[in-house]
Design an enzyme around this catalytic site. Structure first.
Site, mmCIF file in Angstrom:
data_model
loop_
_atom_site.group_PDB
_atom_site.id
_atom_site.type_symbol
_atom_site.label_atom_id
_atom_site.label_comp_id
_atom_site.label_asym_id
_atom_site.label_seq_id
_atom_site.Cartn_x
_atom_site.Cartn_y
_atom_site.Cartn_z
ATOM 1 N N LYS B 107 25.275 -42.567 23.505
ATOM 2 C CA LYS B 107 24.639 -43.874 23.296
ATOM 3 C C LYS B 107 24.157 -43.886 21.856
ATOM 4 O O LYS B 107 23.198 -43.182 21.512
ATOM 5 C CB LYS B 107 23.458 -44.059 24.266
ATOM 6 N N GLY B 168 11.345 -51.032 25.955
ATOM 7 C CA GLY B 168 10.030 -50.784 26.551
ATOM 8 C C GLY B 168 9.159 -52.012 26.713
ATOM 9 O O GLY B 168 8.016 -51.901 27.169
ATOM 10 N N ALA B 195 17.874 -52.117 27.586
ATOM 11 C CA ALA B 195 16.542 -52.357 27.009
ATOM 12 C C ALA B 195 15.964 -53.704 27.420
ATOM 13 O O ALA B 195 16.662 -54.714 27.467
ATOM 14 C CB ALA B 195 16.542 -52.267 25.493
ATOM 15 N N GLY B 196 14.678 -53.655 27.720
ATOM 16 C CA GLY B 196 13.928 -54.878 28.009
ATOM 17 C C GLY B 196 13.832 -55.243 29.472
ATOM 18 O O GLY B 196 13.065 -56.134 29.847
ATOM 19 N N ASN B 217 14.852 -47.752 31.921
ATOM 20 C CA ASN B 217 14.033 -46.541 31.985
ATOM 21 C C ASN B 217 12.578 -46.893 32.297
ATOM 22 O O ASN B 217 12.069 -46.621 33.380
ATOM 23 C CB ASN B 217 14.145 -45.762 30.672
ATOM 24 N N SER B 218 11.933 -47.595 31.355
ATOM 25 C CA SER B 218 10.497 -47.872 31.512
ATOM 26 C C SER B 218 10.196 -48.627 32.802
ATOM 27 O O SER B 218 9.166 -48.380 33.442
ATOM 28 C CB SER B 218 9.984 -48.708 30.329
#
Lengths: 66, 270
Positions: B107, B168, B195-196, B217-218
């Site tokens: 990535k 995040g 992301a997001g 992830n987050s």
């Protein structure tokens, strides 16, 4: 010689040494990769890649990532 | 899950960079309250692709419990180049990752702005060009810019990972129009919103747009109950994917009764 390993200054009596010698001295065994002066060092060239005064080494290992 | 749903998902294997997956989720390994929760959350998510990274290792003989857990999961690892700000940094990191993790998947993440962690498009394309030539499977973390997407395809990328919103932030899809445009312009690419993503509904929205997968992830790691949230995302991806494949109805400006109007009894007959 004085070199930087992972941002820390290290002093050795030798004028130069191979990457392999350094890794053995610092007891690195497996699960890492090496960059010398920000250039990747293939693990098959550790014996022939020499470290000298002022060199900067980064030894990286797996961590969490997103 | 009904029999029909099971058939649909079983016939919907995800072929990504030449490998076959049952799940369309990529999950990160960072920010969990403990290694145990990380492992349980990854398992609950159903994800078969897990992102990892590289950092300086201070001691030589300490072992690496984190990496042992990831290996025990039997997943495809996707090393990232997080923290890199130039193409050269990303290239060096990718090469180190290939040796450590034993995969040519990467990535590629080249940050251009510290405030919103926006990718640097120029350095990203440069890194992608070099790494494709070096034999890597390059999965670039990119903005939702259509022209940049084309440049990455020209560099040899067959998967793109545009952001939904900053890393995040949990703000979901800031610009569905741009994401739709990329989908429409590149029907044969593998597209992943990276992301997001903050909530399962964000993942459903991305899948309904026709995206092939999600990287998060987050949203899981920072949930009050990460394992339960991982399971919620697993269901969300299935729902979104099935919804996309089923084909949503056309939106209408005006209401239209769903109950038959013929045979309406005595109401409104005064």
């Amino acid at each position: 010689m004085t070199i930087s390993v992972n941002g820390e200054k290290k002093v050795f009596e030798k004028e130069q040494m191979s990457v392999r010698e350094l890794l053995d001295t610092l007891r690195y065994k497996e699960g890492f990769a090496v960059a010398l002066n920000t250039t990747f060092v293939l693990n098959t060239t550790y014996e022939t890649t020499m470290i000298k005064e002022g060199d900067v080494l980064d030894i990286l290992a797996p961590v969490q990532g997103g | 899950m009904s029999h029909t749903d099971m058939i649909d998902t079983q016939n919907d294997k995800w072929i990504l960079e030449g490998k076959e997956f049952d799940s369309r989720m990529m999950i990160g390994s960072a920010l969990y309250p403990s290694p145990k929760v990380m492992k349980e959350a990854i398992e609950a998510s159903g994800a078969q692709i897990v992102t990892v990274s590289l950092r300086r290792q201070s001691g030589g003989d300490k072992g690496n419990p984190f990496w042992e857990i990831i290996k025990s999961l039997g997943v495809q690892v996707l090393p990232n180049t997080a923290g890199c700000h130039t193409a050269q940094e990303a290239i060096t990191t990718a090469m180190m990752a290939r040796e450590v993790f034993g995969t040519n998947w990467v990535k590629v993440e080249v940050i251009g702005n510290q405030y919103n962690l926006q990718p640097d498009p120029f350095e990203l394309v440069e890194a992608a060009k070099v790494l494709v030539k070096e034999g890597f499977r390059v999965l670039p973390y990119t903005t939702d810019d259509l022209v940049l997407a084309q440049r990455l395809v020209d560099a040899g990328c067959t998967t793109l990972m545009p952001w939904g919103s900053p890393i995040g932030s949990g703000r979901g899809l800031m610009n569905p129009y741009n994401l739709k445009a990329i989908r429409k312009q590149f029907p044969d690419l593998q597209l992943i919103v990276d992301a997001g993503i903050g909530k399962p509904s964000h993942a459903i929205q991305a899948m309904e747009l026709g995206y092939d997968g999600i990287l998060l992830n987050s949203a899981v790691a920072l949930a009050h109950d990460p394992v339960k949230m991982a399971s919620a995302f697993r269901h969300a991806l299935t729902a979104g994917r099935l919804g996309y494949k089923a084909g949503a109805m056309q939106e209408r400006d005006m209401a239209s009764p769903s109950t038959p109007t013929i045979g309406t009894p005595f109401w409104h007959q005064a």
